[in-house]
Design a protein around this motif. Structure first.
Motif, PDB file in Angstrom:
ATOM      1  N   VAL A  72     -20.374 -33.200  -5.511  1.00 56.64           N
ATOM      2  CA  VAL A  72     -20.599 -31.802  -5.878  1.00 56.64           C
ATOM      3  C   VAL A  72     -21.172 -31.748  -7.295  1.00 56.64           C
ATOM      4  O   VAL A  72     -20.651 -32.413  -8.204  1.00 56.64           O
ATOM      5  N   LYS A  73     -22.226 -30.948  -7.485  1.00 54.56           N
ATOM      6  CA  LYS A  73     -22.834 -30.782  -8.806  1.00 54.56           C
ATOM      7  C   LYS A  73     -22.884 -29.306  -9.174  1.00 54.56           C
ATOM      8  O   LYS A  73     -23.179 -28.452  -8.346  1.00 54.56           O
ATOM      9  N   ASN A  74     -22.584 -29.030 -10.431  1.00 57.11           N
ATOM     10  CA  ASN A  74     -22.641 -27.659 -10.935  1.00 57.11           C
ATOM     11  C   ASN A  74     -24.059 -27.323 -11.383  1.00 57.11           C
ATOM     12  O   ASN A  74     -24.741 -28.126 -12.017  1.00 57.11           O
ATOM     13  N   VAL A  87     -24.840 -34.292  -0.975  1.00 61.58           N
ATOM     14  CA  VAL A  87     -24.645 -33.700  -2.294  1.00 61.58           C
ATOM     15  C   VAL A  87     -24.822 -32.194  -2.150  1.00 61.58           C
ATOM     16  O   VAL A  87     -25.764 -31.721  -1.501  1.00 61.58           O
ATOM     17  N   VAL A  88     -23.867 -31.455  -2.703  1.00 57.55           N
ATOM     18  CA  VAL A  88     -23.916 -29.993  -2.692  1.00 57.55           C
ATOM     19  C   VAL A  88     -24.047 -29.498  -4.123  1.00 57.55           C
ATOM     20  O   VAL A  88     -23.218 -29.823  -4.981  1.00 57.55           O
ATOM     21  N   PHE A  89     -25.089 -28.738  -4.395  1.00 62.31           N
ATOM     22  CA  PHE A  89     -25.271 -28.114  -5.690  1.00 62.31           C
ATOM     23  C   PHE A  89     -24.677 -26.706  -5.632  1.00 62.31           C
ATOM     24  O   PHE A  89     -25.116 -25.877  -4.830  1.00 62.31           O
ATOM     25  N   LEU A 149     -14.250 -24.685  -5.788  1.00 61.66           N
ATOM     26  CA  LEU A 149     -14.921 -23.772  -4.861  1.00 61.66           C
ATOM     27  C   LEU A 149     -15.262 -24.464  -3.551  1.00 61.66           C
ATOM     28  O   LEU A 149     -15.100 -23.892  -2.468  1.00 61.66           O
ATOM     29  N   VAL A 150     -15.726 -25.706  -3.627  1.00 60.22           N
ATOM     30  CA  VAL A 150     -16.048 -26.446  -2.415  1.00 60.22           C
ATOM     31  C   VAL A 150     -14.775 -26.776  -1.643  1.00 60.22           C
ATOM     32  O   VAL A 150     -14.740 -26.682  -0.401  1.00 60.22           O
ATOM     33  N   ALA A 151     -13.714 -27.167  -2.350  1.00 56.26           N
ATOM     34  CA  ALA A 151     -12.441 -27.452  -1.672  1.00 56.26           C
ATOM     35  C   ALA A 151     -11.949 -26.221  -0.912  1.00 56.26           C
ATOM     36  O   ALA A 151     -11.480 -26.327   0.235  1.00 56.26           O
ATOM     37  N   GLU A 152     -12.065 -25.067  -1.535  1.00 58.05           N
ATOM     38  CA  GLU A 152     -11.648 -23.822  -0.895  1.00 58.05           C
ATOM     39  C   GLU A 152     -12.505 -23.533   0.333  1.00 58.05           C
ATOM     40  O   GLU A 152     -11.992 -23.155   1.398  1.00 58.05           O
ATOM     41  N   TYR A 159     -25.701 -23.989  -2.624  1.00 58.46           N
ATOM     42  CA  TYR A 159     -25.015 -22.732  -2.307  1.00 58.46           C
ATOM     43  C   TYR A 159     -24.906 -21.875  -3.553  1.00 58.46           C
ATOM     44  O   TYR A 159     -24.547 -22.366  -4.631  1.00 58.46           O
ATOM     45  N   ALA A 160     -25.216 -20.592  -3.408  1.00 50.00           N
ATOM     46  CA  ALA A 160     -25.001 -19.625  -4.472  1.00 50.00           C
ATOM     47  C   ALA A 160     -23.576 -19.086  -4.399  1.00 50.00           C
ATOM     48  O   ALA A 160     -22.842 -19.346  -3.437  1.00 50.00           O
ATOM     49  N   CYS A 161     -23.195 -18.337  -5.413  1.00 43.11           N
ATOM     50  CA  CYS A 161     -21.828 -17.807  -5.498  1.00 43.11           C
ATOM     51  C   CYS A 161     -21.844 -16.294  -5.641  1.00 43.11           C
ATOM     52  O   CYS A 161     -22.811 -15.707  -6.128  1.00 43.11           O
TER      53      CYS A 161
END
Length: 232
Positions: free
Chosen positions: A134-136, A175-177, A87-90, A214-216
């Motif tokens: 990146v963390k889930n 870091v992106v959660f 998702l982050v790569a996209e 970031y939310a999805c």
């Protein structure tokens, strides 16, 4: 991120051995699916919860199905921990992360720290190198507050300390959660489940590590990084 094939709905029978889940499909068949999530999955592993599964076309796979989504708290929650990096790569490729624009290249799985690999190294002629981890995140216990981790996460704390070393050396460290939920508007470290991680996150922010969440948007067809949420 589009799921490669339509998802199949069922109900969770049990989740066990971390990476296995028995699911009763709507046609009455019961199957064992791969559960790509090493965490505790608090609030998302109760028997009877509706779930959504993908199916691999690879005939050599031992388990054809993968647990992708759980219906909980009135919405869909993504539990596949392989997806946040995608998702982050996209989002990076589409220049949708306001904090991370202006980089010409986005290299993945680059060695750094003590025998570690960072998820992304962003580089550009007119910008400092940016080490991005990146963390889930999928834990929400109430009030729209997303929390990480949902169990002790010593490896994640180690990654934070390695990011801090990069920031101290003069590079950017981020870091992106990725919150695989639609019902959260805030994010915080989960201090009661892993006080060491919470303390480490607070410390590395003081040392220059940037923290974003970031939310999805989630449906049985797609998962997409959508909007930033406040980090508290």
């Amino acid at each position: 991120m589009q799921f490669v094939s339509p998802l199949t709905r069922g109900r969770l029978v049990r989740r066990y051995k971390r990476f296995l889940a028995d699911v009763a499909l709507e046609d009455g068949q019961e199957i064992t699916a791969h559960c790509p999530n090493p965490g505790a999955m608090l609030g998302l592993n109760a028997p009877g919860l509706p779930v959504w599964l993908s199916r691999s076309p690879d005939p050599k796979r031992k388990l054809a199905h993968t647990l992708e989504l759980v219906e909980a708290d009135g919405g869909l929650v993504g539990v596949n921990t392989m997806h946040p990096n995608r998702l982050v790569a996209e989002a990076l490729a589409e220049d949708r992360l306001a904090e991370l624009t202006g980089y010409a290249t986005h290299r993945r799985e680059v060695r750094f720290g003590a025998a570690s690999r960072v998820d992304f190294l962003l580089e550009g002629a007119d910008a400092r190198r940016c080490w991005l981890e990146v963390k889930n995140c999928h834990l929400m216990r109430g009030g729209g507050l997303a929390e990480f981790p949902d169990c002790v996460a010593a490896r994640s704390a180690k990654h934070l300390r390695e990011l801090a070393a990069m920031a101290q050396a003069g590079d950017r460290a981020v870091v992106v959660f990725v919150i695989q939920r639609t019902d959260c508007d805030r994010f915080a470290a989960c201090a009661d489940l892993d006080p060491v991680f919470a303390q480490t996150l607070a410390a590395v922010r003081q040392q220059g590590v940037e923290v974003y969440a970031y939310a999805c948007d989630i449906s049985p067809d797609t998962v997409r990084l959508s909007r930033p949420v406040a980090v508290i």
